[in-house]
Design a protein around this motif. Structure first.
Motif, PDB file in Angstrom:
ATOM      1  N   THR A   1       0.852  -1.177   0.000  1.00 41.44           N
ATOM      2  CA  THR A   1       0.000   0.000   0.000  1.00 41.44           C
ATOM      3  C   THR A   1       0.892   1.233   0.000  1.00 41.44           C
ATOM      4  O   THR A   1       2.106   1.127   0.197  1.00 41.44           O
ATOM      5  CB  THR A   1      -0.968  -0.007   1.196  1.00 41.44           C
ATOM      6  OG1 THR A   1      -1.899   1.042   1.042  1.00 41.44           O
ATOM      7  CG2 THR A   1      -0.239   0.142   2.511  1.00 41.44           C
ATOM      8  N   THR A   2       0.296   2.379  -0.200  1.00 37.23           N
ATOM      9  CA  THR A   2       1.048   3.626  -0.171  1.00 37.23           C
ATOM     10  C   THR A   2       0.746   4.351   1.135  1.00 37.23           C
ATOM     11  O   THR A   2      -0.410   4.499   1.517  1.00 37.23           O
ATOM     12  CB  THR A   2       0.652   4.521  -1.368  1.00 37.23           C
ATOM     13  OG1 THR A   2       0.827   3.768  -2.572  1.00 37.23           O
ATOM     14  CG2 THR A   2       1.511   5.753  -1.441  1.00 37.23           C
ATOM     15  N   SER A   3       1.790   4.810   1.813  1.00 36.35           N
ATOM     16  CA  SER A   3       1.607   5.547   3.061  1.00 36.35           C
ATOM     17  C   SER A   3       1.179   6.980   2.747  1.00 36.35           C
ATOM     18  O   SER A   3       1.183   7.413   1.592  1.00 36.35           O
ATOM     19  CB  SER A   3       2.905   5.556   3.879  1.00 36.35           C
ATOM     20  OG  SER A   3       3.880   6.367   3.234  1.00 36.35           O
ATOM     21  N   LEU A   4       0.826   7.717   3.785  1.00 39.03           N
ATOM     22  CA  LEU A   4       0.379   9.105   3.600  1.00 39.03           C
ATOM     23  C   LEU A   4       1.451   9.990   2.969  1.00 39.03           C
ATOM     24  O   LEU A   4       1.134  10.936   2.252  1.00 39.03           O
ATOM     25  CB  LEU A   4      -0.062   9.694   4.944  1.00 39.03           C
ATOM     26  CG  LEU A   4      -1.309   9.062   5.557  1.00 39.03           C
ATOM     27  CD1 LEU A   4      -1.581   9.668   6.928  1.00 39.03           C
ATOM     28  CD2 LEU A   4      -2.509   9.240   4.652  1.00 39.03           C
TER      29      LEU A   4
ATOM     30  N   ASP B   1       3.170  -6.373 -10.684  1.00 37.77           N
ATOM     31  CA  ASP B   1       2.161  -5.474 -11.266  1.00 37.77           C
ATOM     32  C   ASP B   1       1.581  -4.556 -10.204  1.00 37.77           C
ATOM     33  O   ASP B   1       1.393  -3.356 -10.444  1.00 37.77           O
ATOM     34  CB  ASP B   1       1.035  -6.274 -11.921  1.00 37.77           C
ATOM     35  CG  ASP B   1       1.473  -6.969 -13.201  1.00 37.77           C
ATOM     36  OD1 ASP B   1       2.514  -6.578 -13.777  1.00 37.77           O
ATOM     37  OD2 ASP B   1       0.773  -7.910 -13.612  1.00 37.77           O
ATOM     38  N   LEU B   2       1.304  -5.092  -9.014  1.00 33.71           N
ATOM     39  CA  LEU B   2       0.777  -4.283  -7.916  1.00 33.71           C
ATOM     40  C   LEU B   2       1.770  -3.188  -7.538  1.00 33.71           C
ATOM     41  O   LEU B   2       1.406  -2.015  -7.394  1.00 33.71           O
ATOM     42  CB  LEU B   2       0.476  -5.168  -6.698  1.00 33.71           C
ATOM     43  CG  LEU B   2       0.113  -4.455  -5.399  1.00 33.71           C
ATOM     44  CD1 LEU B   2      -1.188  -3.680  -5.552  1.00 33.71           C
ATOM     45  CD2 LEU B   2       0.024  -5.443  -4.262  1.00 33.71           C
ATOM     46  N   LEU B   3       3.040  -3.540  -7.389  1.00 34.79           N
ATOM     47  CA  LEU B   3       4.055  -2.549  -7.043  1.00 34.79           C
ATOM     48  C   LEU B   3       4.213  -1.499  -8.139  1.00 34.79           C
ATOM     49  O   LEU B   3       4.354  -0.306  -7.857  1.00 34.79           O
ATOM     50  CB  LEU B   3       5.398  -3.234  -6.771  1.00 34.79           C
ATOM     51  CG  LEU B   3       5.460  -4.118  -5.535  1.00 34.79           C
ATOM     52  CD1 LEU B   3       6.811  -4.800  -5.445  1.00 34.79           C
ATOM     53  CD2 LEU B   3       5.167  -3.319  -4.281  1.00 34.79           C
ATOM     54  N   ARG B   4       4.156  -1.921  -9.385  1.00 34.32           N
ATOM     55  CA  ARG B   4       4.264  -0.982 -10.503  1.00 34.32           C
ATOM     56  C   ARG B   4       3.094   0.006 -10.485  1.00 34.32           C
ATOM     57  O   ARG B   4       3.279   1.205 -10.671  1.00 34.32           O
ATOM     58  CB  ARG B   4       4.308  -1.743 -11.826  1.00 34.32           C
ATOM     59  CG  ARG B   4       4.559  -0.870 -13.032  1.00 34.32           C
ATOM     60  CD  ARG B   4       4.637  -1.665 -14.334  1.00 34.32           C
ATOM     61  NE  ARG B   4       5.588  -2.766 -14.274  1.00 34.32           N
ATOM     62  CZ  ARG B   4       5.249  -4.058 -14.238  1.00 34.32           C
ATOM     63  NH1 ARG B   4       3.985  -4.418 -14.254  1.00 34.32           N
ATOM     64  NH2 ARG B   4       6.166  -4.989 -14.191  1.00 34.32           N
ATOM     65  N   ASP B   5       1.894  -0.510 -10.223  1.00 40.11           N
ATOM     66  CA  ASP B   5       0.719   0.363 -10.156  1.00 40.11           C
ATOM     67  C   ASP B   5       0.860   1.380  -9.014  1.00 40.11           C
ATOM     68  O   ASP B   5       0.559   2.552  -9.184  1.00 40.11           O
ATOM     69  CB  ASP B   5      -0.552  -0.453  -9.971  1.00 40.11           C
ATOM     70  CG  ASP B   5      -0.902  -1.271 -11.194  1.00 40.11           C
ATOM     71  OD1 ASP B   5      -0.365  -1.007 -12.290  1.00 40.11           O
ATOM     72  OD2 ASP B   5      -1.737  -2.195 -11.060  1.00 40.11           O
ATOM     73  N   LEU B   6       1.327   0.922  -7.869  1.00 41.49           N
ATOM     74  CA  LEU B   6       1.514   1.827  -6.736  1.00 41.49           C
ATOM     75  C   LEU B   6       2.580   2.881  -7.048  1.00 41.49           C
ATOM     76  O   LEU B   6       2.448   4.039  -6.669  1.00 41.49           O
ATOM     77  CB  LEU B   6       1.898   1.051  -5.476  1.00 41.49           C
ATOM     78  CG  LEU B   6       0.792   0.229  -4.828  1.00 41.49           C
ATOM     79  CD1 LEU B   6       1.357  -0.632  -3.708  1.00 41.49           C
ATOM     80  CD2 LEU B   6      -0.319   1.139  -4.295  1.00 41.49           C
ATOM     81  N   ALA B   7       3.653   2.476  -7.717  1.00 41.01           N
ATOM     82  CA  ALA B   7       4.748   3.393  -8.019  1.00 41.01           C
ATOM     83  C   ALA B   7       4.356   4.456  -9.029  1.00 41.01           C
ATOM     84  O   ALA B   7       4.954   5.528  -9.075  1.00 41.01           O
ATOM     85  CB  ALA B   7       5.959   2.609  -8.525  1.00 41.01           C
ATOM     86  N   THR B   8       3.349   4.172  -9.846  1.00 42.42           N
ATOM     87  CA  THR B   8       2.958   5.155 -10.862  1.00 42.42           C
ATOM     88  C   THR B   8       1.787   6.023 -10.425  1.00 42.42           C
ATOM     89  O   THR B   8       1.348   6.860 -11.205  1.00 42.42           O
ATOM     90  CB  THR B   8       2.625   4.453 -12.194  1.00 42.42           C
ATOM     91  OG1 THR B   8       1.593   3.504 -11.982  1.00 42.42           O
ATOM     92  CG2 THR B   8       3.844   3.767 -12.771  1.00 42.42           C
ATOM     93  N   GLU B   9       1.299   5.822  -9.185  1.00 43.34           N
ATOM     94  CA  GLU B   9       0.251   6.705  -8.681  1.00 43.34           C
ATOM     95  C   GLU B   9       0.843   8.088  -8.461  1.00 43.34           C
ATOM     96  O   GLU B   9       2.019   8.227  -8.103  1.00 43.34           O
ATOM     97  CB  GLU B   9      -0.308   6.155  -7.354  1.00 43.34           C
ATOM     98  CG  GLU B   9      -1.187   4.952  -7.545  1.00 43.34           C
ATOM     99  CD  GLU B   9      -1.739   4.420  -6.230  1.00 43.34           C
ATOM    100  OE1 GLU B   9      -1.430   4.973  -5.162  1.00 43.34           O
ATOM    101  OE2 GLU B   9      -2.500   3.444  -6.299  1.00 43.34           O
ATOM    102  N   PRO B  10       0.063   9.138  -8.650  1.00 44.54           N
ATOM    103  CA  PRO B  10       0.570  10.505  -8.549  1.00 44.54           C
ATOM    104  C   PRO B  10       1.307  10.813  -7.241  1.00 44.54           C
ATOM    105  O   PRO B  10       2.298  11.512  -7.254  1.00 44.54           O
ATOM    106  CB  PRO B  10      -0.696  11.364  -8.675  1.00 44.54           C
ATOM    107  CG  PRO B  10      -1.641  10.513  -9.452  1.00 44.54           C
ATOM    108  CD  PRO B  10      -1.331   9.104  -9.054  1.00 44.54           C
ATOM    109  N   ALA B  11       0.869  10.299  -6.101  1.00 44.30           N
ATOM    110  CA  ALA B  11       1.517  10.595  -4.823  1.00 44.30           C
ATOM    111  C   ALA B  11       2.949  10.076  -4.778  1.00 44.30           C
ATOM    112  O   ALA B  11       3.792  10.611  -4.081  1.00 44.30           O
ATOM    113  CB  ALA B  11       0.699  10.007  -3.677  1.00 44.30           C
ATOM    114  N   CYS B  12       3.237   9.008  -5.523  1.00 48.44           N
ATOM    115  CA  CYS B  12       4.563   8.404  -5.497  1.00 48.44           C
ATOM    116  C   CYS B  12       5.534   9.038  -6.486  1.00 48.44           C
ATOM    117  O   CYS B  12       6.714   8.763  -6.459  1.00 48.44           O
ATOM    118  CB  CYS B  12       4.475   6.912  -5.795  1.00 48.44           C
ATOM    119  SG  CYS B  12       3.613   5.997  -4.528  1.00 48.44           S
TER     120      CYS B  12
END
Length: 53
Positions: A12-15, A40-51
């Protein structure tokens, strides 16, 4: 239909935008199929705007 076992890890992504990985399974080993799904899950999290900052 192929049903793969659940992943032994979740992420998951932290605050503050860090990706945090949790071990949640009975066995830390992953099949090749599970490893690809987790990547794939990690890639999706890494490309979210917050990251991306």
């Amino acid at each position: 239909m192929v049903i793969s076992p659940t992943l032994p890890f979740t992420a998951t992504t932290s605050l503050n935008g860090d990706i945090v990985v949790f071990y949640v399974g009975p066995e830390p080993r992953m099949t090749a199929e599970q490893a690809l799904a987790f990547a794939d899950l990690l890639r999706d999290l890494a490309t979210e705007p917050a990251c991306l900052s």
